[in-house]
Design an enzyme around this catalytic site. Structure first.
Site, PDB file in Angstrom:
ATOM      1  N   PRO A  78      -1.561   7.032  15.255  1.00 24.20           N
ATOM      2  CG  PRO A  78      -2.532   5.614  13.676  1.00 24.20           C
ATOM      3  CD  PRO A  78      -1.353   6.523  13.891  1.00 24.20           C
ATOM      4  N   GLY A  79      -3.686   5.356  17.715  1.00 21.74           N
ATOM      5  CA  GLY A  79      -3.716   4.257  18.674  1.00 21.74           C
ATOM      6  C   GLY A  79      -4.600   3.149  18.157  1.00 21.74           C
ATOM      7  CB  SER A  80      -6.678   0.667  19.162  1.00 24.86           C
ATOM      8  OG  SER A  80      -7.107   0.905  20.496  1.00 24.86           O
ATOM      9  CG  MET A  81     -11.660   1.536  16.394  1.00 30.36           C
ATOM     10  SD  MET A  81     -13.030   0.476  15.884  1.00 30.36           S
ATOM     11  CE  MET A  81     -12.186  -1.090  15.684  1.00 30.36           C
ATOM     12  N   GLY A 118       0.604  -0.812  16.525  1.00 30.20           N
ATOM     13  CA  GLY A 118       1.124  -2.094  16.053  1.00 30.20           C
ATOM     14  C   GLY A 118       0.268  -3.252  16.536  1.00 30.20           C
ATOM     15  CB  VAL A 123     -13.082   8.184   7.482  1.00 30.67           C
ATOM     16  CG1 VAL A 123     -13.284   9.689   7.640  1.00 30.67           C
ATOM     17  CG2 VAL A 123     -12.362   7.879   6.161  1.00 30.67           C
ATOM     18  CG  ASP A 147      -2.064   0.994   1.082  1.00 29.24           C
ATOM     19  OD1 ASP A 147      -2.191   1.611   0.004  1.00 29.24           O
ATOM     20  OD2 ASP A 147      -2.813   1.173   2.051  1.00 29.24           O
ATOM     21  CG  HIS A 201      -4.741   4.450   8.343  1.00 29.64           C
ATOM     22  ND1 HIS A 201      -4.891   3.128   8.740  1.00 29.64           N
ATOM     23  CD2 HIS A 201      -3.520   4.522   7.764  1.00 29.64           C
ATOM     24  CE1 HIS A 201      -3.807   2.451   8.419  1.00 29.64           C
ATOM     25  NE2 HIS A 201      -2.959   3.261   7.821  1.00 29.64           N
ATOM     26  CG  HIS A 251       2.638   2.649  10.975  1.00 28.61           C
ATOM     27  ND1 HIS A 251       2.918   1.560  11.777  1.00 28.61           N
ATOM     28  CD2 HIS A 251       1.760   2.198  10.040  1.00 28.61           C
ATOM     29  CE1 HIS A 251       2.244   0.512  11.341  1.00 28.61           C
ATOM     30  NE2 HIS A 251       1.529   0.869  10.290  1.00 28.61           N
TER      31      HIS A 251
END
EC number: 6.5.1.8
Length: 467
Positions: A369-372, A396, A227, A144, A254, A393
Site C-alpha cells: 500500500p501507499g498512503s491515503m 514507510g 478498510v 502485531d 490492513h 510492506h
C-alpha cells in the site's frame, strides 16, 4: 483462604535468596492462587522448585521459574557484524540503520536485508528482514503478529465509486469495527474454525485468550489499520489473478492479530529476555531456541495468531461483499510481522523474520500500500536472494507519530484529503498522508524485488474513530 506464606516458608522449602522469592510471593497474591490452601500452595511451590524448566511457559510462574534457573555467567556477547543488503538507503533514517547493524551482530544471525520503507521500531527495525539459525526472536516478528493486507477485486466499474459514495461509506460504517472499544454485538458475530484450535487448550498461556479472540474476530486494530474502497487498475495482461486489463472496484484492508498477537508477543519477549541476556543495545532482540519448549510454544502461538489475523480479514471481506451484493473476481492476501522456515540461496535452513516486510518469493503475489492519497501496488515477487525474497510492506513513515501530531494540523490534513478526493472516516493526523514517504520512490528502489501487476487507489477510507 490460605494464611499468607512468607519468605522464610519459601527458604525452608529450599528457595535460594534473591529475586525468585519475591516473584513467588507476589504471584501467590493473585486472586485464583490466594484461594488455594496453604498445603496446596506449598505443594505447587515444591513442584516449581524441583523442576523450574517445566514452568518456563506457565502463565503464572514463567518469570519465577526463570529466576530459579542458573543465571548465565555473563551476557551473551555480540559477534562481528555480518554484511546485509540495503534497498533505497537514501530513504532510511539512521535509527533504523543502527538497529539493523545491531541485529546483524547476534550470534544466531545468518543473513539480513533492509527494505526502502524501513524506519525505527523496537528490536528489529520495521522494514527489517533477518535470517537466524534455529532461533526465533519475538520482537523481530513484531507485536502485531501476522499483520496483513487483503484485497478483493469486484466486477464493478470505477464510476460505481463516484455515483455511490454515501452508500459505500455507509457499508463501511455498518460492517467494520475498529480498536478495542468497538465490536460486533450478539447476533452480528460470525464464527470461525480458528477459534476452536487446540492451541487455545494445549498452551497454558493461551487458555484465557480465546474469549477475547472470539470477541474481536472480524474487527480491525487502531493506528495505521484501515478498510477502504478504491479503484483497482490491472495493467499486466499476464497477471495470475485471471482479471483482464482494466479498472475495477476494489476493497483493501490492513490489520493484524488484535489483542491475541500483542499478548503473545509481549509474554514471549519477556520470557526470551529472561533466558537470553544480551547487552543493553540488543536486549529487544532476545531469542528463543526452537529446540526449547518455550521456542516451540511461541512458534505454535505465532502461527495461531497469523491464522487468526487472516480469519479477521476473511470476515471483513465476506461481510462487505455480501452487503455489496457481489462476489469478488479475485483476491490477493499477504502478511508481514511473521517468521518462516525457509532455505536460503546457499542451501542453509533458516528462520526468516519479516518485520514490516512483504514476502516476495518467486511468483508470490502481494499488495504494497501507499498512503491515503497515493496508490498501492499489486505485485509478484521475483525471489531476489539479496533481499531474502522480501520487499517493502508499504511507503514507510517519514514522520514519527509524535512529530506528525506536532507539525500537522487537523484542518490542513482534511483540506489535503479533500483536494485529493478522499473520503475519510475516523483517523488522526498521525496517519496523515504527509507523514509517509513517497511510495513511487520506494517502489523505484525495489524494481529488482517485485514486478507490478496493477495498482489500488484509495477513495473511501475507514480507520479507528469516526461515526
Amino acid at each position: 483462604m490460605a494464611s499468607q506464606l512468607r519468605g522464610n516458608d519459601l527458604r525452608q522449602l529450599g528457595f535460594p535468596e534473591g529475586r525468585a522469592i519475591g516473584l513467588a510471593l507476589a504471584q501467590l497474591q493473585r486472586r485464583h492462587l490466594k484461594k488455594l490452601s496453604q498445603t496446596d500452595q506449598l505443594t505447587l511451590l515444591k513442584e516449581l522448585l524441583s523442576n523450574p524448566a517445566s514452568f518456563l511457559t506457565h502463565l503464572d510462574w514463567s518469570h519465577t521459574a526463570a529466576a530459579l534457573l542458573p543465571a548465565p555467567s555473563r551476557h551473551i556477547a555480540l559477534a562481528a557484524r555480518k554484511d546485509y543488503a540495503v534497498f533505497g538507503p537514501e530513504y532510511i533514517e539512521q535509527g533504523a540503520i543502527h538497529q539493523m547493524e545491531t541485529a546483524m551482530k547476534l550470534p544466531v544471525t545468518m543473513a539480513g536485508a533492509l527494505m526502502p520503507d524501513a524506519h525505527q521500531g523496537y528490536g528489529l527495525p520495521i522494514g527489517g528482514v533477518l535470517a537466524t539459525d534455529n532461533a526465533v526472536i519475538p520482537y523481530a516478528v513484531g507485536v502485531d503478529i501476522g499483520c496483513r493486507m487483503a484485497l478483493s477485486v469486484f466486477a464493478l466499474p470505477p464510476k460505481h465509486l463516484e455515483q455511490r459514495v454515501q452508500e459505500l461509506r455507509k457499508l463501511l460504517l455498518e460492517h467494520t469495527r475498529f480498536g478495542n472499544k468497538q465490536g460486533f454485538v450478539r447476533g452480528q458475530k460470525l464464527d470461525h474454525a480458528v477459534l476452536e484450535r487446540d492451541e487455545f487448550r494445549d498452551i497454558g498461556f493461551l487458555r484465557n485468550k480465546q474469549a477475547t479472540a472470539a470477541e474481536q474476530i472480524g474487527t480491525s486494530g487502531g493506528g495505521n489499520h484501515f478498510v477502504e474502497w478504491g479503484v483497482v487498475d490491472i495493467t499486466d495482461p499476464t497477471n495470475e489473478l485471471g482479471v483482464p486489463v482494466g479498472q475495477y472496484l476494489g476493497l483493501l484492508s490492513h490489520s493484524g492479530s488484535r489483542g491475541l498477537g500483542a499478548s503473545v508477543a509481549n509474554h514471549y519477549t519477556r520470557l526470551a529476555k529472561d533466558v537470553c541476556q544480551l547487552p543493553a543495545e540488543a536486549q529487544h532482540l532476545a531469542w528463543l531456541s526452537l529446540e526449547s519448549e518455550a521456542g516451540q510454544e511461541y512458534w505454535a502461538a505465532m502461527n495461531l495468531a497469523g491464522d487468526y489475523a487472516s480469519a479477521c480479514h476473511h470476515q471483513i471481506h465476506l461481510r462487505l461483499a455480501k452487503a455489496l451484493g457481489e462476489r469478488p473476481l479475485a483476491k490477493v492476501e499477504n502478511h508481514h510481522n511473521f517468521a518462516w522456515k525457509e532455505t536460503l540461496a546457499d542451501g542453509r535452513e533458516a528462520i526468516v523474520h519479516r518485520k514490516g516486510a512483504t514476502p516476495a518469493g518467486q511468483g508470490v503475489l502481494g499488495v504494497i500500500p501507499g498512503s491515503m492519497t497515493a496508490p498501492g501496488f499489486i505485485v509478484r515477487g521475483r525471489g531476489e536472494a539479496a533481499s531474502l525474497s522480501s520487499a517493502s510492506h508499504g511507503a514507510g513513515r517519514a514522520m514519527s507519530r509524535t512529530r506528525a501530531k506536532q507539525e500537522l494540523g487537523e484542518a490542513d490534513v482534511r483540506r489535503y484529503l479533500q483536494q485529493h478526493g478522499i473520503e475519510l472516516i475516523g483517523g488522526g493526523v498521525d496517519e496523515a498522508p504527509q507523514a509517509y514517504k513517497d511510495i513511487r520512490a520506494v517502489m523505484a528502489s525495489q524494481t529488482g524485488l517485485v514486478d507490478v501487476l496493477g495498482s489500488f487507489t484509495p477513495r473511501i477510507v475507514r480507520m479507528e474513530g469516526g461515526a
